[in-house]
Scaffold this motif. Structure first.
Motif, PDB file in Angstrom:
ATOM      1  N   SER A 199      43.817  46.038  47.702  1.00 36.49           N
ATOM      2  CA  SER A 199      44.179  47.425  47.968  1.00 36.49           C
ATOM      3  C   SER A 199      43.256  48.312  47.160  1.00 36.49           C
ATOM      4  CB  SER A 199      45.631  47.706  47.583  1.00 36.49           C
ATOM      5  OG  SER A 199      45.918  49.081  47.686  1.00 36.49           O
ATOM      6  N   ALA A 200      42.567  49.211  47.844  1.00 39.26           N
ATOM      7  CA  ALA A 200      41.621  50.083  47.149  1.00 39.26           C
ATOM      8  C   ALA A 200      42.332  51.094  46.266  1.00 39.26           C
ATOM      9  CB  ALA A 200      40.745  50.794  48.169  1.00 39.26           C
ATOM     10  N   GLY A 201      43.577  51.445  46.630  1.00 43.35           N
ATOM     11  CA  GLY A 201      44.247  52.518  45.909  1.00 43.35           C
ATOM     12  C   GLY A 201      45.266  52.071  44.886  1.00 43.35           C
ATOM     13  N   ASP A 202      45.604  50.779  44.846  1.00 45.73           N
ATOM     14  CA  ASP A 202      46.648  50.311  43.940  1.00 45.73           C
ATOM     15  C   ASP A 202      46.208  49.007  43.304  1.00 45.73           C
ATOM     16  OD1 ASP A 202      48.875  49.513  42.596  1.00 45.73           O
ATOM     17  OD2 ASP A 202      50.288  49.930  44.217  1.00 45.73           O
ATOM     18  N   ARG A 203      46.045  49.032  41.995  1.00 47.12           N
ATOM     19  CA  ARG A 203      45.582  47.843  41.297  1.00 47.12           C
ATOM     20  C   ARG A 203      46.678  47.244  40.425  1.00 47.12           C
ATOM     21  NH1 ARG A 203      41.520  45.990  43.636  1.00 47.12           N
ATOM     22  NH2 ARG A 203      40.376  45.274  41.813  1.00 47.12           N
ATOM     23  N   ASN A 204      47.938  47.529  40.741  1.00 43.87           N
ATOM     24  CA  ASN A 204      49.042  47.072  39.900  1.00 43.87           C
ATOM     25  C   ASN A 204      49.990  46.136  40.636  1.00 43.87           C
ATOM     26  OD1 ASN A 204      48.251  48.493  37.567  1.00 43.87           O
ATOM     27  ND2 ASN A 204      49.125  50.377  38.390  1.00 43.87           N
ATOM     28  N   VAL A 205      49.471  45.415  41.624  1.00 45.99           N
ATOM     29  CA  VAL A 205      50.253  44.395  42.302  1.00 45.99           C
ATOM     30  C   VAL A 205      49.481  43.081  42.222  1.00 45.99           C
ATOM     31  CG1 VAL A 205      51.328  43.663  44.460  1.00 45.99           C
ATOM     32  CG2 VAL A 205      51.265  46.093  43.864  1.00 45.99           C
ATOM     33  N   VAL A 206      50.113  42.065  41.643  1.00 44.99           N
ATOM     34  CA  VAL A 206      49.477  40.766  41.435  1.00 44.99           C
ATOM     35  C   VAL A 206      50.144  39.729  42.329  1.00 44.99           C
ATOM     36  CG1 VAL A 206      49.068  38.892  39.777  1.00 44.99           C
ATOM     37  CG2 VAL A 206      48.819  41.281  39.064  1.00 44.99           C
ATOM     38  N   GLN A 207      49.335  38.894  42.950  1.00 42.97           N
ATOM     39  CA  GLN A 207      49.880  37.800  43.751  1.00 42.97           C
ATOM     40  C   GLN A 207      49.498  36.457  43.132  1.00 42.97           C
ATOM     41  OE1 GLN A 207      48.492  38.971  47.834  1.00 42.97           O
ATOM     42  NE2 GLN A 207      50.696  39.048  48.243  1.00 42.97           N
ATOM     43  N   ILE A 208      50.435  35.520  43.182  1.00 42.07           N
ATOM     44  CA  ILE A 208      50.231  34.184  42.628  1.00 42.07           C
ATOM     45  C   ILE A 208      50.328  33.176  43.759  1.00 42.07           C
ATOM     46  CG2 ILE A 208      51.067  32.437  41.021  1.00 42.07           C
ATOM     47  CD1 ILE A 208      52.012  36.018  40.382  1.00 42.07           C
ATOM     48  N   PHE A 209      49.270  32.377  43.909  1.00 41.39           N
ATOM     49  CA  PHE A 209      49.167  31.379  44.977  1.00 41.39           C
ATOM     50  C   PHE A 209      48.993  29.976  44.384  1.00 41.39           C
ATOM     51  CE2 PHE A 209      47.643  35.290  46.861  1.00 41.39           C
ATOM     52  CZ  PHE A 209      48.006  35.242  48.193  1.00 41.39           C
ATOM     53  N   ASN A 210      49.074  28.973  45.270  1.00 42.46           N
ATOM     54  CA  ASN A 210      48.626  27.648  44.866  1.00 42.46           C
ATOM     55  C   ASN A 210      47.107  27.677  44.739  1.00 42.46           C
ATOM     56  OD1 ASN A 210      47.854  27.769  47.554  1.00 42.46           O
ATOM     57  ND2 ASN A 210      48.690  25.771  48.103  1.00 42.46           N
ATOM     58  N   LYS A 211      46.530  26.610  44.214  1.00 43.78           N
ATOM     59  CA  LYS A 211      45.091  26.650  43.911  1.00 43.78           C
ATOM     60  C   LYS A 211      44.214  26.751  45.159  1.00 43.78           C
ATOM     61  CE  LYS A 211      44.598  21.597  43.557  1.00 43.78           C
ATOM     62  NZ  LYS A 211      44.189  20.486  42.641  1.00 43.78           N
ATOM     63  N   ASP A 212      44.764  26.390  46.324  1.00 48.68           N
ATOM     64  CA  ASP A 212      43.999  26.475  47.569  1.00 48.68           C
ATOM     65  C   ASP A 212      44.188  27.813  48.275  1.00 48.68           C
ATOM     66  OD1 ASP A 212      43.077  23.813  47.298  1.00 48.68           O
ATOM     67  OD2 ASP A 212      44.972  23.067  48.106  1.00 48.68           O
ATOM     68  N   LEU A 213      45.005  28.684  47.698  1.00 46.68           N
ATOM     69  CA  LEU A 213      45.290  29.999  48.279  1.00 46.68           C
ATOM     70  C   LEU A 213      45.947  29.891  49.655  1.00 46.68           C
ATOM     71  CD1 LEU A 213      42.011  31.900  47.296  1.00 46.68           C
ATOM     72  CD2 LEU A 213      44.254  32.130  46.221  1.00 46.68           C
TER      73      LEU A 213
END
Length: 203
Positions: free
Chosen positions: A62-76
């Motif tokens: 997101s170009a306008g919001d840098r305060n959301v983090v996503q956590i995935f498995n290592k393969d995404l």
């Protein structure tokens, strides 16, 4: 003695995480993709516990919001959590990625507190649902940013972008700070509208 051993184990865990940063994580600095390997289970907001293993952390595109983090498995290929964060400041940027934890009840997994990307003075401090944030604040003797508990389920819902309803609901929520003394204050009062001016965020 037990407390000292616990803190020593915590320090070793942080050192292990820093060492786990691999060159593939530098492939896309726009979303700060980083891989961490945990040697023990860790807690995320939303009552989500990740077993020991390797996971990918990245900012939601997101170009306008840098305060959301996503956590995935290592393969995404599997999304485990989409976490709201607030900016966290440290005067000296790290040269390697850092994850820090909040101390929790004995025997439970450590709760992830914040993530810093190499070269950044501002990192991401994780926002927990109020009920859990209150518990962590008392256990760790530190203030914890919180959102309404009823949004806890939004964290583990599928979300491809920041316009997903589950994400916008979290972004629009009124954030609070749960403090070690049991009191609730505004995020601005505890962490400051500019985190750089708040000593609680200088780790």
């Amino acid at each position: 003695m037990r407390k000292a051993l616990h803190r020593m184990a915590f320090a070793l865990c942080v050192a292990t995480l820093v060492a786990a940063f691999g060159s593939p994580a530098k492939a896309d600095e726009a979303n700060k993709l980083t891989y961490f390997t945990f040697s023990a289970p860790v807690e995320l907001p939303g009552n989500k516990v990740l077993p020991a293993g390797t996971y990918a952390f990245k900012l939601m595109d997101s170009a306008g919001d840098r305060n959301v983090v996503q956590i995935f498995n290592k393969d995404l290929t599997m999304l485990y959590a989409t976490v709201l964060t607030i900016p966290d400041y440290r005067p000296q940027p790290p040269d390697k990625p850092i994850i820090k934890f909040s101390e929790t009840s004995q025997g439970g997994p450590e709760a992830i507190k914040e993530w810093f990307y190499p070269g950044d003075t501002y990192g991401q401090e994780f926002v927990y649902p109020k009920s859990r944030a209150t518990e962590i604040a008392k256990e760790s003797h530190q203030s914890v940013p919180s959102m309404p508990s009823e949004l806890s389920g939004n964290i583990t819902q599928p979300a491809n972008n920041s316009n997903a309803p589950s994400v916008t609901a979290m972004k629009d929520a009124q954030l609070k700070s749960q403090n070690a003394n049991g009191q609730e204050t505004s995020v601005q009062q505890t962490f400051g509208s500019n985190p750089a001016n708040n000593s609680n965020n200088q780790k």
